[in-house]
Write a protein that holds these residues in place. Structure first.
Motif, PDB file in Angstrom:
ATOM      1  N   LEU A  90       0.826  -1.628   0.396  1.00  0.00           N
ATOM      2  CA  LEU A  90       0.095  -0.194   0.023  1.00  0.00           C
ATOM      3  C   LEU A  90       0.934   1.405   0.441  1.00  0.00           C
ATOM      4  CD1 LEU A  90      -2.867  -0.608   2.904  1.00  0.00           C
ATOM      5  CD2 LEU A  90      -3.121  -0.737   0.039  1.00  0.00           C
TER       6      LEU A  90
ATOM      7  N   TRP B 117      -6.572   4.181   0.895  1.00  0.00           N
ATOM      8  CA  TRP B 117      -5.616   3.047  -0.064  1.00  0.00           C
ATOM      9  C   TRP B 117      -5.876   3.285  -1.645  1.00  0.00           C
ATOM     10  CZ3 TRP B 117      -7.429  -1.759   2.009  1.00  0.00           C
ATOM     11  CH2 TRP B 117      -7.422  -2.095   3.833  1.00  0.00           C
TER      12      TRP B 117
ATOM     13  N   LYS C  77      -3.533   4.078  -3.132  1.00  0.00           N
ATOM     14  CA  LYS C  77      -3.272   3.385  -4.605  1.00  0.00           C
ATOM     15  C   LYS C  77      -2.425   1.859  -3.817  1.00  0.00           C
ATOM     16  CE  LYS C  77       1.773   5.490  -3.330  1.00  0.00           C
ATOM     17  NZ  LYS C  77       2.792   6.195  -3.626  1.00  0.00           N
ATOM     18  N   GLY C  78      -2.490   0.956  -4.343  1.00  0.00           N
ATOM     19  CA  GLY C  78      -1.901  -0.627  -3.780  1.00  0.00           C
ATOM     20  C   GLY C  78      -1.840  -1.371  -4.909  1.00  0.00           C
TER      21      GLY C  78
ATOM     22  N   LEU D 213     -12.958  -1.016  -2.086  1.00  0.00           N
ATOM     23  CA  LEU D 213     -11.793   0.187  -1.636  1.00  0.00           C
ATOM     24  C   LEU D 213     -11.339   1.405  -1.547  1.00  0.00           C
ATOM     25  CD1 LEU D 213      -8.714  -0.477  -2.149  1.00  0.00           C
ATOM     26  CD2 LEU D 213      -9.158   0.972  -4.262  1.00  0.00           C
TER      27      LEU D 213
ATOM     28  N   TYR E  14     -12.809  -0.117   6.122  1.00  0.00           N
ATOM     29  CA  TYR E  14     -11.917   1.207   7.091  1.00  0.00           C
ATOM     30  C   TYR E  14     -11.612   1.209   8.373  1.00  0.00           C
ATOM     31  CZ  TYR E  14      -7.830   3.850   6.461  1.00  0.00           C
ATOM     32  OH  TYR E  14      -6.657   3.973   7.038  1.00  0.00           O
TER      33      TYR E  14
ATOM     34  N   THR F  39      -0.776  -3.473   5.928  1.00  0.00           N
ATOM     35  CA  THR F  39      -0.465  -5.196   4.982  1.00  0.00           C
ATOM     36  C   THR F  39       0.551  -5.640   5.730  1.00  0.00           C
ATOM     37  OG1 THR F  39       2.204  -3.606   4.338  1.00  0.00           O
ATOM     38  CG2 THR F  39       0.050  -3.762   3.060  1.00  0.00           C
TER      39      THR F  39
ATOM     40  N   PRO G  73      -0.840   3.268   5.878  1.00  0.00           N
ATOM     41  CA  PRO G  73      -1.546   2.463   5.167  1.00  0.00           C
ATOM     42  C   PRO G  73      -0.022   0.861   5.329  1.00  0.00           C
ATOM     43  CG  PRO G  73      -1.126   3.918   3.538  1.00  0.00           C
ATOM     44  CD  PRO G  73       0.210   4.486   5.319  1.00  0.00           C
ATOM     45  N   GLU G  74       0.760   0.742   5.125  1.00  0.00           N
ATOM     46  CA  GLU G  74       1.559  -0.388   5.261  1.00  0.00           C
ATOM     47  C   GLU G  74       1.411  -1.136   6.342  1.00  0.00           C
ATOM     48  OE1 GLU G  74       4.074  -2.547   3.420  1.00  0.00           O
ATOM     49  OE2 GLU G  74       2.862  -1.055   1.754  1.00  0.00           O
TER      50      GLU G  74
END
Length: 790
Positions: A325, A724, A726-727, A720, A668, A353, A349-350
């Protein structure tokens, strides 16, 4: 030469750690994004870091003085195999049903408590096997400390400076060699430590040689009339071998004394006399024998060989899915500090993940061969002799949730112990079906243990859930949907499914209008107010969840029956029964009714939201059923307005609900809430206390936000969130055995690759765009953001 290679390797590890730990420079995605790391040792058990191979699990504390590595063997439980079906059940079942159908719930409850509740009504607990202790005798003060879990290698590493030297400790649980391996190295110093095995009770430690000790014991179950027979039952053993080439090891006072070494390898094995084929302990088996065998074989390999075999095996599963992400902007910050930042409102964001991949890691560690049992309420990790809720196999959502991420996250192997275990449980379940309900087939209620107990447990208000078995069968069916393995369906899943379907057919009874209903029934753990306002009640008939489970299950059985070529009479009976089930209805408050009548809820913010089974994990409430779809959304809103979602697993379920409602912002919001309110420093989920289902439900929820494949179509990026923009993710799996790789930018799909592992047709959806594909096995179809083929 071997010693030189080991020392060179660990000098490289030390150099890497020094570069990573100094300052606060940012590090690359490849280097650190999939690591949990900390600047201090674990103080509490829930600060420690987990390793596991499916059968053995351990929690590594990373202490520099008195290191503790608490370890488990999956089958070490109190108790023994018993038949706890109430002998009066069948005699009084008809009366209980008549009272419920007549609306006399209180009298039905009194009778059910006497006649239906199992004898004994409770199970004994899953237990810790013990602790591996390392009492270090360092030469100076400790500084420059770092402790980490690398999800990609499945290794916990601790590095710190002691005086002028540097100490490195690594630990992993090897599936290929079925042992736990701990490596100690020192650079610029020597290792001096006393290494031992301990357990609070029921065990003794013996010295076998100068480099090997053994801990053996037998569970001595204390008298407790609610938990079955007392006495000595499960046998267990653990064996520890310490190897060094440049120091000395000798036995002394129950420990192994490591002196003046620059490296040492600790090999730990553990076993019980549990026999899965008989769902019991085998008193003829000596668990010390397999411990000895595994250590003898492992000792023939160098530490590097053991490590390489472990990492290769681990990566073969773990690296199937890659999820990003954006850049790892905050990977240089310790995980507990990152979590605190997130809880204070920061974006990261990461970290999501990492959390997603951590769920996959935990499932690999708690449910895979060489393990034979499913992941329990704590996966495989438990420090207690009396665990919360006995760390049981809870089948009114928790065990099912454990496996929600399995197939979509490309870990179908983790389901193997689950299916094999229930293939044996149904033997006990046949007795419950016959003796309690006078029915064919097999069933169970809301929990079981490794001995396959299937009677009604804990209390009528908790355990009246014979549809728990049908919900479990849907997990077995889902394995086929994703793998398309017809041999598996014919030989494993279908026999279990069909036999349970026979039970459900016999269990259903007609109500006054001729509809077929379940009786007795409850909506898991929730209560309603009796119409005369005389108090709360759980026991009823035809709770909404029962009807939704049966609808989902019978439709699965109809599909499976046709695939395996069963006779049409069985399908006809299932189809006819489905037509006679009461429909799911909407109540006066515009929410989905939880019970057969529009009762007032005693606890409108209850953690279970069972009447939305049809939304998730079921597939009945969709945009194609707009009234129910809208009512489902209002049902969640009502729960939340009264404080719902307050447990970790419940919050995780809400993420999946909102993903199915295609509401990425709400999904989210609740994903953040899961980490904000129900996540511990080591990223374990907390109910509270620690309960692993929330981790698995959270990982499944993230996957559900990015990919759904129910009801005949592959829907990419269905929920989505704007957080987020982009990813990319690769390696997710859709029903039909399609592997999905996708990338998005500015919140929109950019690239999509679909690899067909089994061949066949599929329908793909993104937003309002759809595409029909015909594929052959092994083919990869590349598409752009409009679903046009490239």
């Amino acid at each position: 030469m071997l010693t030189k290679k080991i020392n060179c390797f660990f000098l490289l590890v030390v150099f890497t750690f020094l570069c990573c730990s100094k300052g606060t420079q940012k590090t690359s995605q490849k280097e650190q994004s999939l690591k949990l790391w900390y600047r201090q040792p674990a103080q509490e058990w829930t600060d420690a870091l987990p390793i596991g191979n499916g059968r053995l699990g351990a929690m590594v504390f990373g202490r520099t003085d008195k290191e503790r590595i608490q370890f488990n063997e999956e089958s070490l439980w109190g108790g023994t195999r018993i038949n706890n079906n109430n002998p009066s059940a069948l005699m009084y079942l008809g009366q209980v049903r008549q009272l419920l159908l007549a609306g006399d719930n209180r009298e039905a409850l009194k009778l059910a408590q006497m006649a239906l509740l199992g004898k004994p009504p409770r199970i004994r607990s899953y237990q810790t096997l013990g602790d591996l202790t390392i009492n270090f005798q360092h030469e100076g003060p400790v500084s420059e400390y770092r402790r980490e879990l690398d999800l990609e290698t499945g290794m916990v590493t601790v590095v710190y400076k002691s005086g002028k030297g540097r100490i490195t400790q690594t630990a992993f649980a090897s599936a290929p060699d079925d042992i736990i391996v701990v490596q100690l190295t020192a650079s610029g110093a020597k290792l001096n430590a006393d290494i031992g095995l301990t357990r609070k009770r029921d065990a003794e430690v013996h010295t076998l040689s100068d480099d090997t000790i053994e801990m053996t014991g037998q569970m001595n179950d204390r008298p407790d009339p609610e938990r079955g027979p007392a006495g000595k039952h499960m046998k267990f053993a653990a064996r520890l071998k310490v190897e060094t080439e440049n120091g000395s090891v000798q036995a002394g006072d129950g420990v192994l004394q490591l002196r003046k070494a620059s490296s040492a390898t600790l090999l730990l094995s553990a076993a019980t006399n549990y026999d899965l084929s008989n769902l019991n302990h085998d008193q003829k088996v000596d668990p010390a024998k397999p411990c000895e065998t595994r250590l003898v074989v492992a000792a023939l390999k160098s530490h590097d060989d053991l490590k390489d075999r472990h990492i290769q095996d681990h990566k073969n599963l773990f690296n199937r899915v890659n999820f990003q992400l954006g850049d790892s902007t905050y990977a240089h910050i310790p995980t507990d500090e990152r979590l605190e930042r997130l809880q204070n409102g920061a974006a990261d964001p990461e970290l999501f993940t990492v959390y997603f991949q951590y769920g996959r890691y935990l499932l690999m560690g708690s449910s895979r061969p060489p393990g034979r049992l499913p992941a329990n309420l704590q996966g495989i990790w438990n420090e207690h002799l009396e665990a919360p809720w006995n760390s049981d196999f809870h089948t009114n959502i928790n065990l099912q949730m454990n496996y929600w991420p399995a197939q979509v996250c490309n870990l179908a192997e983790t389901v193997v112990p689950l299916v094999n275990f229930f293939d044996h449980v149904r033997v006990q379940g046949r007795q419950t079906a016959q003796k309690m309900y006078g029915a064919r087939g097999w069933t169970m209620h809301h929990l079981t243990d490794p001995f396959g107990i299937t009677g009604l447990m804990d209390g009528i208000q908790w355990g009246t859930f014979p549809l728990g078995a049908s919900w479990m069968c849907l997990s077995f069916w889902r394995q086929y949907e994703f793998t398309m393995d017809r041999d598996y369906l014919i030989n494993s899943a279908w026999p279990i499914m069909k036999e349970n379907a026979e039970f459900v057919l016999d269990f259903l009874v007609p109500d006054s209008s001729g509809q077929l209903v379940t009786a007795p029934s409850y909506s898991p753990e929730n209560s309603f107010i009796l119409p005369d306002s005389s108090g709360e009640m759980q026991l009823t008939y035809a709770a909404t969840m029962d009807r939704q489970i049966i609808t989902e299950f019978f439709n699965a059985c109809i599909r499976a029956s046709r695939i395996v070529g069963e006779d049409g009479a069985f399908v006809t009976e299932l189809e006819g029964t489905l037509k006679r089930l009461p429909p799911v209805t909407i109540g006066r408050d515009s929410t989905i009714m939880e019970w057969i009548h529009d009762y007032e809820e005693a606890e409108p913010g209850h953690r279970h939201i069972s009447h939305l089974f049809g939304l998730h994990p079921g597939t009945q409430i969709t945009p194609g059923t707009p009234e129910l779809f809208e009512a489902a959304q209002k049902t969640i809103e009502k729960r939340l307005s009264h404080g719902g979602g307050h447990t970790g697993w419940s919050r995780a379920w809400i993420i999946n609900f909102y993903a199915r409602l295609r509401d990425g912002e709400k999904a989210y919001e609740h994903l953040r809430a899961l980490l904000n309110k129900s996540t511990l420093k080591n990223l374990f989920d907390t109910h509270p206390p620690f309960q692993i289902d929330g981790n698995f439900g959270g990982t499944a929820g993230i996957a559900e936000m990015l990919l759904q494949s129910q009801n005949g179509e592959i829907h990419v990026l269905p929920a989505l969130p704007s957080a987020w923009p982009k990813g990319r993710i690769s390696g997710l799996v859709a029903r039909g055995n399609f592997v999905i790789d996708m990338e998005w930018k500015d919140g929109k799909l950019n690239k999509l690759n679909i690899t067909s592992r089994s061949g066949g047709d599929c329908k793909v959806r993104y937003g309002q765009s759809t595409a029909e594909l015909q594929t052959t096995a092994g083919e990869t179809i590349k598409m752009d953001g409009t679903l046009a083929r490239l």
